[in-house]
Motif scaffolding. Structure first.
Motif, PDB file in Angstrom:
ATOM      1  N   TRP A 129     -45.877 -30.407   5.367  1.00 24.80           N
ATOM      2  CA  TRP A 129     -45.984 -31.618   4.541  1.00 24.80           C
ATOM      3  C   TRP A 129     -44.968 -31.586   3.403  1.00 24.80           C
ATOM      4  N   ARG A 130     -44.794 -30.424   2.801  1.00 25.33           N
ATOM      5  CA  ARG A 130     -43.842 -30.281   1.705  1.00 25.33           C
ATOM      6  C   ARG A 130     -42.418 -30.544   2.186  1.00 25.33           C
ATOM      7  N   LYS A 186     -41.577 -32.604   4.524  1.00 29.21           N
ATOM      8  CA  LYS A 186     -41.432 -34.054   4.660  1.00 29.21           C
ATOM      9  C   LYS A 186     -41.166 -34.713   3.305  1.00 29.21           C
ATOM     10  N   PHE A 227     -43.365 -40.461   6.995  1.00 26.99           N
ATOM     11  CA  PHE A 227     -44.762 -40.077   7.225  1.00 26.99           C
ATOM     12  C   PHE A 227     -45.477 -40.973   8.234  1.00 26.99           C
ATOM     13  N   GLY A 272     -50.246 -39.438  -0.578  1.00 26.95           N
ATOM     14  CA  GLY A 272     -48.808 -39.205  -0.567  1.00 26.95           C
ATOM     15  C   GLY A 272     -48.023 -40.428  -0.997  1.00 26.95           C
ATOM     16  N   ASP A 293     -52.523 -33.817   2.114  1.00 26.66           N
ATOM     17  CA  ASP A 293     -51.628 -34.551   3.011  1.00 26.66           C
ATOM     18  C   ASP A 293     -52.198 -35.905   3.428  1.00 26.66           C
ATOM     19  N   ASP A 294     -53.213 -36.382   2.717  1.00 26.52           N
ATOM     20  CA  ASP A 294     -53.736 -37.725   2.971  1.00 26.52           C
ATOM     21  C   ASP A 294     -52.610 -38.749   2.812  1.00 26.52           C
ATOM     22  N   TRP A 295     -52.495 -39.673   3.761  1.00 26.05           N
ATOM     23  CA  TRP A 295     -51.371 -40.628   3.787  1.00 26.05           C
ATOM     24  C   TRP A 295     -51.321 -41.453   2.515  1.00 26.05           C
ATOM     25  N   ILE A 335     -49.165 -25.313  -0.936  1.00 21.22           N
ATOM     26  CA  ILE A 335     -49.197 -26.581  -0.201  1.00 21.22           C
ATOM     27  C   ILE A 335     -48.655 -26.352   1.201  1.00 21.22           C
ATOM     28  N   ASP A 336     -49.204 -27.058   2.173  1.00 20.01           N
ATOM     29  CA  ASP A 336     -48.756 -26.942   3.551  1.00 20.01           C
ATOM     30  C   ASP A 336     -47.243 -27.137   3.632  1.00 20.01           C
TER      31      ASP A 336
END
Length: 311
Positions: free
Chosen positions: A206-207, A209, A290, A256, A251-253, A202-203
């Motif tokens: 993003w992780r 966050k 986010f 998440g 990572d789609d808002w 996973i990116d």
């Protein structure tokens, strides 16, 4: 056999698929020193701080048996110690060979570690049995006789001192017989490493966050307590699967947010006077980390609050 009985009966943990406790080198060394000295240990800290993982690591390094018992109101002295098989008693009487050891006797006979989770949920009469075994390194069982612990036997108990629901006050007698190791939450860097272990690929940004979001829950004014790092692990894992089901990026808002709500809403505890829902608080924290909901997201035709997959 029901789940409660299985938990009470105990289980010797196989020392396979080792997982090291992240950023717990000092605690591991202190715990090992305490056990080598013959002391019993109490691990105190909120859920998800690595208490079980730490003990498994020490047991694995010392190559000694590790017997787990889950503390709850159904853990009676008989379930902790063991019992004679009623059918065989009728046939052969109270012969020692038909006695079925409970987790305490299993650990004592093998010279292993008895790990008691949720110590403050155990009935007082069961705690008294533990106190006797800790003090004398032996117990006397009716119709079985005296059982002396083999060298290496030790008790390690764990409890969350902040959880008062369904718990009892641990007596000063038990504190007097244990050495206490306090285990707070790990650093942000350590928690990022833990989440990365459970959700590779996973990116990283993003992780990170996600970890920030979970750590923010521990300081929110509306919350009595927040989530452990397990919440971050679940957010990452669920987001991967939900993104695949929806055909969007991890990572789609909205993905998440859905993952955060389902992962955190049951782990956080609101103050009684808050007057808000857990989902509302989770969304507030999520937007702080986010950003607000995108207004130009062409991949969503409607508000995900109303979608069937949204918790």
């Amino acid at each position: 056999m029901n789940a409660a009985l299985i938990a009470a009966k105990g289980a010797t943990m196989p020392l396979v698929a080792p997982v090291a406790a992240v950023a717990r080198a000092d605690e591991a060394q202190i715990l090992e020193a305490a056990l080598l000295s013959g002391a019993h240990v109490l691990l105190e800290g909120p859920p998800g701080t690595g208490k079980s993982t730490l003990l498994r690591q020490v047991a694995r390094d010392r190559e000694i048996p590790f017997v787990l018992v889950e503390g709850n109101a159904e853990l009676t002295p008989a379930r902790l110690i063991g019992h004679f098989d009623p059918a065989l008693v009728l046939e052969r009487g109270y012969a020692p060979e038909i006695f079925e050891d409970g987790p305490l006797l299993e650990a004592m006979r093998s010279g292993g570690l008895l790990y008691v989770e949720e110590l403050n949920r155990i009935p007082e009469e069961t705690l008294n049995v533990l106190l006797a075994a800790m003090s004398e390194k032996e117990i006397t069982v009716p119709r079985l006789g005296r059982v002396v612990a083999a060298a290496g036997f030790g008790l390690v108990a764990a409890m969350n001192p902040f959880d008062a629901v369904g718990t009892a006050r641990v007596s000063s007698a038990l504190y007097d017989r244990t050495c206490r190791i306090s285990m707070g939450y790990q650093s942000a860097e350590a928690e990022r490493d833990i989440v990365a272990m459970h959700s590779p690929g996973i990116d990283a940004a993003w992780r990170s966050k996600v970890v920030v979001l979970v750590r923010a829950s521990r300081e929110h004014d509306a919350l009595e307590w927040g989530s452990s790092v397990r919440g971050a692990i679940d957010i990452a894992r669920i987001a991967v699967e939900l993104a695949q089901l929806r055909g969007v990026a991890v990572d789609d808002w909205h993905v998440g947010l859905a993952a955060a709500k389902v992962s955190l809403s049951g782990r956080i505890r609101l103050h009684d006077s808050t007057g808000r829902s857990p989902e509302d608080v989770v969304r507030e924290m999520y937007e702080r980390v986010f950003g607000p909901e995108p207004t130009d997201d062409s991949t969503h035709d409607s508000d995900p609050e109303g979608s069937p997959g949204e918790p």
